[in-house]
Design an enzyme around this catalytic site. Structure first.
Site, PDB file in Angstrom:
ATOM      1  N   LEU A 101     -43.792 -11.859 -57.460  1.00 39.93           N
ATOM      2  CA  LEU A 101     -44.832 -12.802 -57.056  1.00 39.93           C
ATOM      3  C   LEU A 101     -44.292 -14.177 -57.389  1.00 39.93           C
ATOM      4  O   LEU A 101     -43.756 -14.389 -58.484  1.00 39.93           O
ATOM      5  CB  LEU A 101     -46.139 -12.547 -57.828  1.00 39.93           C
ATOM      6  CG  LEU A 101     -46.860 -11.225 -57.548  1.00 39.93           C
ATOM      7  CD1 LEU A 101     -48.092 -11.110 -58.448  1.00 39.93           C
ATOM      8  CD2 LEU A 101     -47.262 -11.118 -56.091  1.00 39.93           C
ATOM      9  N   ASP A 102     -44.415 -15.130 -56.474  1.00 37.97           N
ATOM     10  CA  ASP A 102     -43.825 -16.437 -56.743  1.00 37.97           C
ATOM     11  C   ASP A 102     -44.552 -17.154 -57.883  1.00 37.97           C
ATOM     12  O   ASP A 102     -45.614 -16.725 -58.340  1.00 37.97           O
ATOM     13  CB  ASP A 102     -43.766 -17.292 -55.474  1.00 37.97           C
ATOM     14  CG  ASP A 102     -45.119 -17.729 -54.964  1.00 37.97           C
ATOM     15  OD1 ASP A 102     -45.880 -18.343 -55.721  1.00 37.97           O
ATOM     16  OD2 ASP A 102     -45.422 -17.480 -53.777  1.00 37.97           O
ATOM     17  N   TYR A 103     -43.970 -18.237 -58.336  1.00 37.09           N
ATOM     18  CA  TYR A 103     -44.416 -18.966 -59.538  1.00 37.09           C
ATOM     19  C   TYR A 103     -45.900 -19.312 -59.487  1.00 37.09           C
ATOM     20  O   TYR A 103     -46.617 -19.188 -60.484  1.00 37.09           O
ATOM     21  CB  TYR A 103     -43.567 -20.238 -59.662  1.00 37.09           C
ATOM     22  CG  TYR A 103     -43.773 -21.027 -60.929  1.00 37.09           C
ATOM     23  CD1 TYR A 103     -43.355 -20.536 -62.166  1.00 37.09           C
ATOM     24  CD2 TYR A 103     -44.351 -22.296 -60.894  1.00 37.09           C
ATOM     25  CE1 TYR A 103     -43.518 -21.268 -63.323  1.00 37.09           C
ATOM     26  CE2 TYR A 103     -44.523 -23.042 -62.048  1.00 37.09           C
ATOM     27  CZ  TYR A 103     -44.106 -22.523 -63.256  1.00 37.09           C
ATOM     28  OH  TYR A 103     -44.281 -23.256 -64.409  1.00 37.09           O
TER      29      TYR A 103
END
Length: 244
Positions: A101-103
Protein backbone atom coordinates in the site's frame (compact mmCIF):
# COMPACT_ATOMS: atom_id res chain seq x y z
CA UNK A 1 11.80 -20.91 -5.06
CA UNK A 2 14.35 -18.33 -3.92
CA UNK A 3 18.04 -17.80 -4.64
CA UNK A 4 20.24 -19.64 -2.17
CA UNK A 5 22.13 -16.53 -1.02
CA UNK A 6 18.81 -14.80 -0.30
CA UNK A 7 17.65 -17.76 1.80
CA UNK A 8 20.90 -17.69 3.77
CA UNK A 9 20.61 -13.96 4.37
CA UNK A 10 16.97 -14.22 5.50
CA UNK A 11 17.91 -17.00 7.91
CA UNK A 12 20.47 -14.67 9.53
CA UNK A 13 23.54 -16.64 8.43
CA UNK A 14 25.23 -13.56 6.97
CA UNK A 15 24.59 -10.62 4.67
CA UNK A 16 23.65 -11.50 1.11
CA UNK A 17 27.11 -10.57 -0.16
CA UNK A 18 28.83 -12.63 2.55
CA UNK A 19 26.44 -15.51 1.82
CA UNK A 20 27.56 -15.38 -1.82
CA UNK A 21 31.17 -15.68 -0.66
CA UNK A 22 30.31 -18.74 1.46
CA UNK A 23 28.72 -20.38 -1.59
CA UNK A 24 31.69 -19.61 -3.84
CA UNK A 25 34.04 -21.02 -1.17
CA UNK A 26 32.17 -24.35 -1.25
CA UNK A 27 30.93 -24.03 2.33
CA UNK A 28 27.25 -24.55 1.50
CA UNK A 29 25.49 -27.85 0.74
CA UNK A 30 22.01 -28.38 -0.69
CA UNK A 31 20.55 -31.84 -0.10
CA UNK A 32 23.99 -33.15 0.80
CA UNK A 33 25.81 -31.79 -2.26
CA UNK A 34 28.26 -28.88 -2.27
CA UNK A 35 26.96 -25.93 -4.27
CA UNK A 36 29.27 -23.27 -5.72
CA UNK A 37 26.91 -21.58 -8.19
CA UNK A 38 25.22 -18.32 -7.20
CA UNK A 39 22.22 -18.82 -9.49
CA UNK A 40 20.82 -21.90 -7.77
CA UNK A 41 17.35 -21.65 -6.24
CA UNK A 42 15.95 -23.65 -3.34
CA UNK A 43 12.55 -24.25 -1.78
CA UNK A 44 11.31 -25.18 1.69
CA UNK A 45 11.60 -28.84 0.69
CA UNK A 46 15.41 -28.57 0.30
CA UNK A 47 17.90 -29.22 3.12
CA UNK A 48 20.58 -26.53 3.34
CA UNK A 49 23.82 -26.78 5.37
CA UNK A 50 26.41 -24.08 6.01
CA UNK A 51 29.81 -25.32 7.14
CA UNK A 52 28.19 -28.55 8.30
CA UNK A 53 25.39 -26.92 10.25
CA UNK A 54 21.84 -27.52 9.04
CA UNK A 55 19.84 -24.37 8.34
CA UNK A 56 16.80 -24.30 10.59
CA UNK A 57 13.62 -23.16 8.88
CA UNK A 58 11.70 -20.32 10.48
CA UNK A 59 8.23 -21.06 11.70
CA UNK A 60 5.74 -19.56 9.26
CA UNK A 61 3.80 -16.61 10.69
CA UNK A 62 0.91 -14.58 9.28
CA UNK A 63 -0.30 -11.15 10.43
CA UNK A 64 -3.07 -8.77 9.42
CA UNK A 65 -2.16 -5.10 9.94
CA UNK A 66 -4.29 -1.97 9.74
CA UNK A 67 -1.66 0.17 8.04
CA UNK A 68 -1.94 3.88 8.86
CA UNK A 69 -1.18 6.63 6.36
CA UNK A 70 2.40 7.86 6.46
CA UNK A 71 3.97 4.41 6.82
CA UNK A 72 6.09 2.61 4.20
CA UNK A 73 5.10 -0.90 3.04
CA UNK A 74 8.65 -2.21 3.32
CA UNK A 75 11.04 -3.72 5.84
CA UNK A 76 13.41 -0.72 5.77
CA UNK A 77 13.60 2.78 4.36
CA UNK A 78 16.72 4.72 3.39
CA UNK A 79 14.95 7.98 4.28
CA UNK A 80 14.34 6.88 7.84
CA UNK A 81 10.56 6.79 7.55
CA UNK A 82 8.47 4.41 9.65
CA UNK A 83 7.86 1.03 8.02
CA UNK A 84 5.09 -1.52 8.51
CA UNK A 85 7.47 -3.87 10.32
CA UNK A 86 8.15 -1.14 12.88
CA UNK A 87 4.53 -1.59 13.95
CA UNK A 88 5.21 -5.21 14.98
CA UNK A 89 8.37 -4.82 17.07
CA UNK A 90 7.81 -8.03 19.06
CA UNK A 91 8.00 -10.29 15.99
CA UNK A 92 11.38 -12.00 15.69
CA UNK A 93 10.72 -13.60 12.29
CA UNK A 94 11.72 -11.64 9.20
CA UNK A 95 8.40 -10.34 7.87
CA UNK A 96 7.58 -9.06 4.41
CA UNK A 97 4.40 -7.29 3.29
CA UNK A 98 2.10 -9.23 0.95
CA UNK A 99 1.90 -6.67 -1.84
CA UNK A 100 2.07 -2.99 -0.98
CA UNK A 101 0.00 0.00 0.00
CA UNK A 102 1.55 3.33 -0.91
CA UNK A 103 2.73 5.82 1.72
CA UNK A 104 -0.52 7.80 1.80
CA UNK A 105 -2.88 4.80 1.58
CA UNK A 106 -4.21 3.17 4.73
CA UNK A 107 -5.93 -0.13 5.32
CA UNK A 108 -5.56 -3.89 5.35
CA UNK A 109 -2.08 -5.28 4.73
CA UNK A 110 -0.89 -8.83 5.31
CA UNK A 111 2.65 -9.61 6.48
CA UNK A 112 4.34 -13.01 6.49
CA UNK A 113 7.61 -14.86 6.07
CA UNK A 114 5.94 -17.44 3.80
CA UNK A 115 7.05 -16.63 0.26
CA UNK A 116 4.80 -19.18 -1.47
CA UNK A 117 1.77 -17.84 0.41
CA UNK A 118 2.64 -14.27 -0.54
CA UNK A 119 3.11 -15.18 -4.20
CA UNK A 120 -0.24 -16.97 -4.40
CA UNK A 121 -2.07 -13.95 -2.96
CA UNK A 122 -0.42 -11.27 -5.08
CA UNK A 123 0.05 -12.79 -8.54
CA UNK A 124 -2.72 -11.54 -10.87
CA UNK A 125 -3.39 -15.03 -12.26
CA UNK A 126 -4.80 -16.08 -8.87
CA UNK A 127 -7.36 -13.24 -8.91
CA UNK A 128 -7.74 -12.53 -5.19
CA UNK A 129 -10.04 -9.53 -4.75
CA UNK A 130 -8.89 -6.38 -2.96
CA UNK A 131 -11.55 -3.79 -2.10
CA UNK A 132 -10.76 -0.11 -1.59
CA UNK A 133 -12.81 2.92 -0.59
CA UNK A 134 -11.70 6.14 -2.27
CA UNK A 135 -12.66 9.74 -1.72
CA UNK A 136 -12.33 11.46 -5.07
CA UNK A 137 -12.50 15.04 -6.26
CA UNK A 138 -15.61 15.45 -8.36
CA UNK A 139 -18.77 13.38 -8.71
CA UNK A 140 -18.56 10.93 -11.62
CA UNK A 141 -21.59 9.85 -13.61
CA UNK A 142 -22.26 6.17 -14.30
CA UNK A 143 -20.94 6.45 -17.84
CA UNK A 144 -17.73 8.04 -16.53
CA UNK A 145 -17.18 5.08 -14.18
CA UNK A 146 -17.86 2.50 -16.89
CA UNK A 147 -14.27 2.51 -18.30
CA UNK A 148 -13.05 1.23 -14.92
CA UNK A 149 -15.57 -1.60 -15.10
CA UNK A 150 -14.44 -2.54 -18.61
CA UNK A 151 -10.73 -2.15 -17.94
CA UNK A 152 -8.78 1.00 -18.62
CA UNK A 153 -5.43 1.49 -20.37
CA UNK A 154 -2.64 2.78 -18.12
CA UNK A 155 0.99 3.36 -19.06
CA UNK A 156 1.88 -0.20 -17.99
CA UNK A 157 -1.02 -1.91 -19.74
CA UNK A 158 -4.76 -2.38 -19.56
CA UNK A 159 -6.31 -3.17 -16.19
CA UNK A 160 -8.66 -6.07 -15.63
CA UNK A 161 -12.34 -5.11 -15.21
CA UNK A 162 -13.09 -3.67 -11.76
CA UNK A 163 -16.26 -3.67 -9.71
CA UNK A 164 -17.18 -0.08 -8.87
CA UNK A 165 -19.94 1.33 -6.64
CA UNK A 166 -20.72 4.99 -5.86
CA UNK A 167 -21.35 4.99 -2.11
CA UNK A 168 -22.13 8.67 -1.57
CA UNK A 169 -21.56 12.15 -2.98
CA UNK A 170 -21.71 15.73 -1.75
CA UNK A 171 -22.29 18.50 -4.27
CA UNK A 172 -21.40 21.23 -1.77
CA UNK A 173 -17.81 19.97 -1.48
CA UNK A 174 -17.76 18.34 -4.94
CA UNK A 175 -16.53 15.02 -3.58
CA UNK A 176 -17.63 11.41 -3.89
CA UNK A 177 -16.96 8.20 -1.95
CA UNK A 178 -16.47 5.22 -4.25
CA UNK A 179 -15.86 1.54 -3.56
CA UNK A 180 -13.68 -0.29 -6.08
CA UNK A 181 -12.65 -3.95 -6.16
CA UNK A 182 -9.68 -5.17 -8.21
CA UNK A 183 -7.56 -8.33 -8.20
CA UNK A 184 -4.36 -6.87 -9.64
CA UNK A 185 -1.68 -5.00 -7.75
CA UNK A 186 0.05 -2.59 -10.12
CA UNK A 187 1.92 0.29 -8.49
CA UNK A 188 -0.56 2.92 -7.26
CA UNK A 189 -3.14 1.27 -9.50
CA UNK A 190 -6.36 2.58 -7.94
CA UNK A 191 -5.06 6.16 -7.86
CA UNK A 192 -3.96 5.95 -11.49
CA UNK A 193 -7.28 4.45 -12.58
CA UNK A 194 -9.21 7.36 -11.11
CA UNK A 195 -6.70 9.86 -12.53
CA UNK A 196 -7.32 8.32 -15.96
CA UNK A 197 -11.04 9.16 -15.80
CA UNK A 198 -10.43 12.64 -14.39
CA UNK A 199 -11.40 12.13 -10.75
CA UNK A 200 -8.22 12.23 -8.63
CA UNK A 201 -8.14 10.34 -5.34
CA UNK A 202 -7.88 12.50 -2.24
CA UNK A 203 -7.96 9.68 0.31
CA UNK A 204 -7.68 5.91 -0.12
CA UNK A 205 -8.20 2.94 2.20
CA UNK A 206 -8.10 -0.80 1.54
CA UNK A 207 -11.11 -2.25 3.35
CA UNK A 208 -10.92 -5.92 2.37
CA UNK A 209 -8.44 -8.50 1.13
CA UNK A 210 -10.33 -11.56 -0.08
CA UNK A 211 -12.73 -12.30 2.76
CA UNK A 212 -10.61 -10.54 5.41
CA UNK A 213 -11.66 -7.17 6.85
CA UNK A 214 -10.35 -4.64 9.37
CA UNK A 215 -13.11 -5.45 11.86
CA UNK A 216 -12.05 -4.73 15.44
CA UNK A 217 -8.80 -2.95 14.54
CA UNK A 218 -7.76 0.69 14.70
CA UNK A 219 -5.02 2.21 12.54
CA UNK A 220 -1.64 0.82 13.59
CA UNK A 221 -3.12 -2.29 15.24
CA UNK A 222 -2.65 -5.87 14.08
CA UNK A 223 -3.66 -9.45 14.78
CA UNK A 224 -2.42 -12.89 13.81
CA UNK A 225 -4.34 -14.80 11.19
CA UNK A 226 -5.90 -18.01 12.44
CA UNK A 227 -4.82 -21.34 11.00
CA UNK A 228 -8.25 -21.63 9.39
CA UNK A 229 -7.94 -18.19 7.76
CA UNK A 230 -4.55 -19.11 6.27
CA UNK A 231 -6.06 -22.33 4.90
CA UNK A 232 -9.04 -20.42 3.47
CA UNK A 233 -6.74 -17.91 1.76
CA UNK A 234 -4.74 -20.71 0.13
CA UNK A 235 -7.95 -22.29 -1.18
CA UNK A 236 -9.22 -18.89 -2.36
CA UNK A 237 -6.01 -18.26 -4.31
CA UNK A 238 -6.11 -21.70 -5.91
CA UNK A 239 -9.81 -21.98 -6.72
CA UNK A 240 -11.33 -18.52 -6.43
CA UNK A 241 -13.64 -19.88 -3.73
CA UNK A 242 -13.45 -19.70 0.06
CA UNK A 243 -12.71 -23.05 1.69
CA UNK A 244 -14.73 -24.48 4.54
Amino acid sequence: MERLQKVLAHAGVASRRKSEELILQGKVKVNGKVVTELGIKVSDADTVEVEGVKLEKEQKVYYLLYKPRGVISAVSDDKGRKTVTDLLPHVTERLYPVGRLDYETSGLLLLTNDGDFSYALTHPKFKVDKTYVARVKGIPLKEQIRPLERGIVLEDGKTAPARVKLLSSERKTNKAIIEITIHEGKNRQVRRMFDAIGFPVQKLKRERFGFLTLHGLNAGEWRELTTHEVKQLRVLAETGKIGK
